[in-house]
Every structure is written in structure tokens, then in C-alpha cells.
Write a protein that holds these residues in place. Structure first.
Motif, PDB file in Angstrom:
ATOM      1  N   ARG A 171       0.855  -1.186   0.000  1.00 25.53           N
ATOM      2  CA  ARG A 171       0.000   0.000   0.000  1.00 25.53           C
ATOM      3  C   ARG A 171       0.890   1.235   0.000  1.00 25.53           C
ATOM      4  O   ARG A 171       1.849   1.319   0.762  1.00 25.53           O
ATOM      5  N   ALA A 172       0.579   2.179  -0.868  1.00 22.61           N
ATOM      6  CA  ALA A 172       1.376   3.397  -0.975  1.00 22.61           C
ATOM      7  C   ALA A 172       1.152   4.299   0.234  1.00 22.61           C
ATOM      8  O   ALA A 172       0.048   4.345   0.789  1.00 22.61           O
ATOM      9  N   ASN A 173       2.203   5.004   0.623  1.00 15.37           N
ATOM     10  CA  ASN A 173       2.116   5.938   1.745  1.00 15.37           C
ATOM     11  C   ASN A 173       1.778   7.334   1.251  1.00 15.37           C
ATOM     12  O   ASN A 173       2.482   7.867   0.392  1.00 15.37           O
ATOM     13  N   LEU A 196       7.202   6.152  -0.948  1.00 15.46           N
ATOM     14  CA  LEU A 196       7.301   4.925  -0.167  1.00 15.46           C
ATOM     15  C   LEU A 196       6.020   4.106  -0.296  1.00 15.46           C
ATOM     16  O   LEU A 196       4.923   4.656  -0.358  1.00 15.46           O
ATOM     17  N   ALA A 197       6.180   2.806  -0.335  1.00 14.61           N
ATOM     18  CA  ALA A 197       5.041   1.892  -0.243  1.00 14.61           C
ATOM     19  C   ALA A 197       5.380   0.841   0.797  1.00 14.61           C
ATOM     20  O   ALA A 197       6.526   0.380   0.873  1.00 14.61           O
ATOM     21  N   GLN A 198       4.410   0.511   1.600  1.00 10.93           N
ATOM     22  CA  GLN A 198       4.607  -0.589   2.537  1.00 10.93           C
ATOM     23  C   GLN A 198       4.546  -1.901   1.760  1.00 10.93           C
ATOM     24  O   GLN A 198       3.659  -2.105   0.928  1.00 10.93           O
ATOM     25  N   SER A 199       5.477  -2.776   2.015  1.00 11.86           N
ATOM     26  CA  SER A 199       5.553  -4.055   1.331  1.00 11.86           C
ATOM     27  C   SER A 199       5.764  -5.123   2.392  1.00 11.86           C
ATOM     28  O   SER A 199       6.869  -5.297   2.914  1.00 11.86           O
ATOM     29  N   ILE A 200       4.693  -5.799   2.740  1.00 11.98           N
ATOM     30  CA  ILE A 200       4.673  -6.714   3.879  1.00 11.98           C
ATOM     31  C   ILE A 200       4.491  -8.141   3.384  1.00 11.98           C
ATOM     32  O   ILE A 200       3.568  -8.428   2.615  1.00 11.98           O
ATOM     33  N   GLY A 201       5.349  -9.038   3.819  1.00 10.90           N
ATOM     34  CA  GLY A 201       5.207 -10.449   3.484  1.00 10.90           C
ATOM     35  C   GLY A 201       4.462 -11.190   4.572  1.00 10.90           C
ATOM     36  O   GLY A 201       4.762 -11.031   5.755  1.00 10.90           O
ATOM     37  N   VAL A 202       3.478 -11.989   4.183  1.00 10.32           N
ATOM     38  CA  VAL A 202       2.732 -12.800   5.152  1.00 10.32           C
ATOM     39  C   VAL A 202       2.693 -14.240   4.674  1.00 10.32           C
ATOM     40  O   VAL A 202       2.635 -14.507   3.471  1.00 10.32           O
ATOM     41  N   GLY A 203       2.729 -15.149   5.621  1.00  8.82           N
ATOM     42  CA  GLY A 203       2.614 -16.555   5.294  1.00  8.82           C
ATOM     43  C   GLY A 203       1.217 -16.896   4.800  1.00  8.82           C
ATOM     44  O   GLY A 203       0.247 -16.166   5.051  1.00  8.82           O
ATOM     45  N   SER A 230      -3.062   5.785   6.590  1.00 10.13           N
ATOM     46  CA  SER A 230      -1.681   6.240   6.475  1.00 10.13           C
ATOM     47  C   SER A 230      -0.725   5.090   6.198  1.00 10.13           C
ATOM     48  O   SER A 230       0.484   5.222   6.367  1.00 10.13           O
ATOM     49  N   SER A 231      -1.294   3.946   5.791  1.00 12.06           N
ATOM     50  CA  SER A 231      -0.513   2.753   5.443  1.00 12.06           C
ATOM     51  C   SER A 231       0.243   2.173   6.631  1.00 12.06           C
ATOM     52  O   SER A 231       1.295   1.552   6.463  1.00 12.06           O
ATOM     53  N   ARG A 232      -0.287   2.372   7.823  1.00 13.61           N
ATOM     54  CA  ARG A 232       0.269   1.727   9.016  1.00 13.61           C
ATOM     55  C   ARG A 232      -0.457   0.400   9.226  1.00 13.61           C
ATOM     56  O   ARG A 232      -1.648   0.262   8.928  1.00 13.61           O
TER      57      ARG A 232
END
Length: 557
Positions: A305-307, A526-533, A544-546
Motif C-alpha cells: 500500500r502506498a504511503n 514509499l510503499a509498505q511491502s509486507i510479506g505474510v505466510g 496512512s498505510s500503518r
């Protein structure tokens, strides 16, 4: 008092959530209108996890690997993403900003009024809310929290303090009503009440020493409570039993599903992604492009998700050479190939910066023409200013090389690689850029002393007033410039403008002037890039992409 309901454009269909029972939304003052379409554009594919089982399961521990160490756990003092990942779980805010529409909605406050002159904001608190120590939420807690931010805490909470520009007091006519009073119009304040920086803590916390608060001395009303925090190592939070006041943007009411979240610090991106693939972690932050195949190959998913807010920029100290020369600052704007930064170092989840606001921020103005990559023009500007190439290719003037140092802390994992590539691009036009990596504490010291040439950072906020926070001379003012009669008035005037279109016009003019003066060199959004199982579901982003974990759950067995 004015009470106005505003209808917003439909949210981005790619970002739709499953339907849930509707809740009553409050009236929203005209001053707080955001460009809903822009906020909706923040969310795209992968903004929420969840394939497979549709029925959430309670219980279990989620192991989350952070890319950097949190600054602490006090939501009013911390500012980095990794810090807020922890702090946001512990405390709630008066309002919530819907991540899809940008609408300001109820949370701890069930409704509010805003005066026509934007100086009085009256909140009526939700009944039945308690803090983690069992004490009830009252208007006195709201007053104590805001008084602390506007008072002694402000020095250690500059972002939160900037939201309270002109704060006079909070009136408490009864235990469920708080009226926040300003001595001047404050168009951004309603949106500010949705941020983690103005999360409401107990009155007892407001009286606690700021340093102690950072280390865990806080009492909030969030869906999790702090079990432990170890500086530079991580934190553990546990489910708050009895929690029953999630905002409308949440997917369920009641307590969180997870029993625990264990946050650990793992700076190496490859180690994080490898740990996710080998089931050492359930989720990881700052997934870089080279890590995506490993995450997806193990059955996981990358959420992005973009910040909104100020993208990653280089902000010059204009008080010392060579950046006191506006021609040098102008040349830097032209010499950076922002698309190459994204394509080479980052991924398609990121966007090149096209202004001093990210494109997902309400009030954003597209200034990409002023940021077009043009190394020939950059060289011509420097030639005309007397900065001529030397035998080693580095330009010089009056015997001094065109050498600039960038001060940064790698709170975003890709920062070093981005700056190294930017240094190569600048060298191609005769500018020597050297990197000075500091810890967060060292960077704060450098900021306070003005000991830097370029200051590298980004700031996230879904409101254009973030420009005032960063560029007004009465605020953070990393350029260390003197007050002027152009930028400062524009940033001040937008704060008092109730009409959204007129406010956007002022903000657009401010963005142009900031670039014209070379007060920032935008790099990338910035973009948040989160890896999940593959067994992890319901991890969500706020406006706010938190990260939010109230709806997160993991498959059992």
C-alpha cells in the motif's frame, strides 16, 4: 456550530472489503474534506491478506520480523513505520480515517461539531471505553493527552505537536464531552485526530516522564497491551480482553483474534524473507524485490500500500555551501533519474516522486514536468553558475569541489541502495555525493545541530498539512531557512481555509514554490511491502498505510 455531512466518491473497487453491518457516521466539517479518490488510489491489489478459510480463528501467536528497531512504544512520540507497527496496537484515537474513502469516522468519539471559524472542535466520547488498567475513558484523559503534547512532551513529539498549532486549551463541560480550542483556524485538526500521533492515552500516562513512556510506560485503550519492550530487539503485545470499540473500518467488533504478536528486529531483508519461507516468522516487513519470489514461492503473499504524505526526499541545508547556491539545488532536481531508482532498486509497488507530496495525498499537485530527468540541463545550470568539471569529473568553483554529504538512517531497508544509485547519477553530472549513515539517535542529534548537507527522510500523513510540518520555518524546517513571504504564508493560509478547493489551490502553490526554491529533492514514494505466510489472514493497512492487527488471524493446527 456547523455540522455538515459530505458524500464522497465511491471507493476503489480493487480495495473493497467484505460487507459488514453499517455504523452511523458523524458529520464532517468542510475543513477536513480530503480528496477521497486519491486516498482510494492508495489501495491496490494485495492491500489485505486472506485467501483460503473464510472463518477467522481466535488464538495463536503472530511472529513479525521488523526491518529496523523501533524508537519506542509511545504513539505520541514515535514516527517511524516500525515503531508505529507496535505503538498503534496499544492506543486508539478520537476518530478514524477510512482507508478506502478518506472519510473521517467515529472511534473513541461517537460524534463531533466544528465551529464555522475552525477554532473549536467538540467531541462526544463513546460510552463504555476503558484503558488497559481498567479506568474509564473520560474527557479529562483527552485534555491531559493534548495538554501534554502541546506542553513539555512537544519537544520529543514534534509531529504530534505540529498538529496542535495554535492550541489554547481543552474544555471539559462533562466527563464525556471535550472541546478543543485553538487561537486560530486549524483546518487539518479533525484529520489529525485520526492519527496515531494524537492517540489518546490515560491522564496518568500524560504525567509520566517522556523517556519512561518510550520504554513502555503508557496506558492506552487499544486492542493489545504491551507485555515487554526491549530496545533494539523488539516487543511483545498481548490481546486486550474485553475490547469492544473498534472503528467502522475494522472487519469485526470485539477483541482481537490473536493471543500475541512477537515483534523482533531482523535488519537483513534476505534473512527476513528466508525466515518467513522456513516458518521462523509469520509476517515480515520491508520486502524488497529480490525477496518476493521466495515469499511467494513458499505460499506466502506480499501486501502493498502506498504511503501518503511527503515522499522520500533530500532536504538541503541552505545555510552552508554548496547548497546555499540555488543553482546547485536546481541542478540536483534535474540530475536524478527517479524512474531508474524505482526500476533498479525498488519494485513496481513504488512510484517515482512527482512532487513534494506523494500522489496519494489529498491536495497533491502533479509537478512531474519540473522533476523530469535532464542531465544535460543540470550540467548547463552548473556551468552557468561557475561550477566547472575538474580532471576527475567532479565540478568545482573557487577551489572547492562540488561535494555533498547525505545524512540518513536506514529505517527503510532499501535506503542505502537508493542513495548509492542516486550518487552514481549525480556523479554523472559532476556532483560527488557521499553517504553518512547514522543511527536514529545520531540523526536526531545532527538535525538539532544542523550538521548535515542533505537530510534524507519521508513523513507519512493523509493530509496536505504535512507540508507545513516539514517546510514552514516555524515548524521542523530542515532546510534551516529564514522566514519568507511566499512559502510560509501559503502554508499558514491553507491552515485557515475551510473550502476544500481553495485549500487545495494554496497547497498546490506551496508545492510549486518549494520546488522552485529547491527546498527538497524528491526521490520516490514509499510503499509498505509486507510479506505474510499463507496461513496468515486479516492483516490490514490504515489510511496512512500503518499496519493494523485487530482483524489479523492465523490458521490453527
Amino acid at each position: 456550530m456547523v455540522r455538515t455531512r459530505h458524500h464522497r466518491p465511491a471507493p476503489n473497487p480493487k480495495a473493497q472489503r467484505p460487507a459488514r453491518p453499517a455504523r452511523t457516521a458523524p458529520a464532517l466539517a468542510a475543513a477536513a474534506l480530503a480528496a477521497a479518490a486519491l486516498l482510494a488510489a492508495c489501495a491496490g491489489p494485495g492491500t489485505a491478506s486472506g485467501t483460503g478459510p473464510t472463518e477467522p480463528a481466535s488464538g495463536g501467536t503472530l511472529r513479525f520480523a521488523l526491518g529496523a528497531a523501533p524508537q519506542g512504544v509511545d504513539p505520541q512520540q514515535v514516527g517511524t513505520n516500525v515503531s508505529i507497527y507496535v505503538a498503534r496496537q496499544l492506543a486508539d484515537s478520537l476518530t478514524d480515517q477510512d482507508p478506502e474513502t478518506g472519510e473521517i469516522e467515529p472511534w473513541l468519539a461517537e460524534s463531533w461539531d466544528v465551529s464555522a471559524d475552525l477554532t473549536r472542535f467538540t467531541f462526544r466520547l463513546r460510552d463504555g471505553v476503558t484503558f488497559s488498567d481498567g479506568s474509564p475513558l473520560t474527557a479529562d484523559d483527552v485534555r491531559a493527552s493534548l495538554d501534554a503534547v502541546a506542553g513539555d512532551l512537544g519537544a520529543t513529539a514534534p509531529l504530534a505537536a505540529s498538529y496542535l498549532a495554535g492550541y489554547e486549551k481543552t474544555e471539559v463541560p462533562d466527563e464525556r464531552t471535550a472541546t478543543v480550542v485553538f487561537d486560530e483556524p486549524n483546518a487539518q485538526f479533525l484529520q489529525a485526530t485520526s492519527t496515531v500521533s494524537l492517540a489518546i492515552l490515560s491522564a496518568e500516562t500524560a504525567r509520566t516522564d517522556p523517556a519512561e513512556r518510550l520504554q513502555g510506560g503508557i496506558v492506552g485503550s487499544g486492542p493489545f497491551v504491551l507485555e515487554s519492550y526491549t530496545q533494539d530487539q523488539g516487543a511483545v503485545v498481548t490481546r486486550r480482553e474485553g475490547y469492544d470499540w473498534a472503528p467502522a473500518s475494522a472487519e469485526h467488533e470485539g477483541a482481537a483474534y490473536l493471543d500475541r504478536i512477537e515483534f523482533s528486529v531482523v535488519p537483513e531483508s534476505g534473512v527476513r524473507s528466508g525466515g518467513l519461507a522456513s516458518d521462523q516468522f509469520d509476517a515480515v516487513g520491508d520486502v524488497l524485490p529480490q525477496d518476493v519470489p521466495q515469499v511467494e514461492g513458499s505460499g506466502g503473499e506480499v501486501l502493498t500500500r502506498a504511503n501518503p504524505g511527503v515522499p522520500f526526499v533530500l532536504q538541503p541545508n541552505v545555510t552552508r555551501p554548496p547548497l546555499d547556491d540555488p543553482d546547485v539545488r536546481h541542478a540536483l532536481l534535474l540530475a536524478i533519474d527517479r524512474q531508474e531508482l524505482v526500476d533498479t532498486v525498488l519494485s513496481d509497488a513504488f512510484e517515482p516522486a512527482t512532487s513534494v507530496l506523494a500522489s496519494t495525498t489529498p491536495g497533491y499537485a502533479d509537478l512531474s514536468d519540473r522533476l523530469a530527468f535532464d542531465p544535460a540541463e543540470a550540467g548547463a545550470v552548473l556551468d552557468a553558475a561557475g561550477w566547472l568539471p575538474g580532471p576527475d569529473g567532479i565540478r568545482g568553483k573557487d577551489g572547492e569541489p562540488l561535494a555533498i554529504e547525505v545524512t540518513y538512517t536506514p529505517v527503510f531497508t532499501g535506503s542505502t541502495a537508493v542513495l548509492e544509485l542516486a550518487a552514481q547519477q549525480l556523479r554523472a553530472v559532476g556532483v560527488e555525493l557521499t553517504l553518512r549513515q547514522l543511527t536514529a539517535a545520531e540523526q536526531s542529534t545532527a538535525q538539532d545541530s544542523g550538521d548535515y548537507d542533505l537530510y534524507y527522510y519521508n513523513v507519512t500523513r493523509a493530509d496536505a498539512d504535512i507540508l507545513r510540518t516539514q517546510f514552514a520555518t516555524a515548524q521542523r524546517n530542515l532546510s534551516l531557512r529564514e522566514p519568507d513571504d511566499v512559502v510560509d504564508p501559503l502554508l499558514d493560509d491553507q491552515l485557515g481555509e475551510a473550502d476544500p478547493a481553495a485549500r487545495d489551490a494554496l497547497v498546490a502553490d506551496a508545492q510549486e514554490e518549494i520546488l522552485d526554491q529547491g527546498l527538497a529533492v524528491p526521490l520516490f514514494e514509499l510503499a509498505q511491502s509486507i510479506g505474510v505466510g499463507g496461513h496468515v489472514h486479516g492483516v490490514a493497512f490504515d489510511a496512512s498505510s500503518r499496519l493494523l492487527f485487530h482483524d489479523a488471524w492465523i490458521e490453527q493446527g
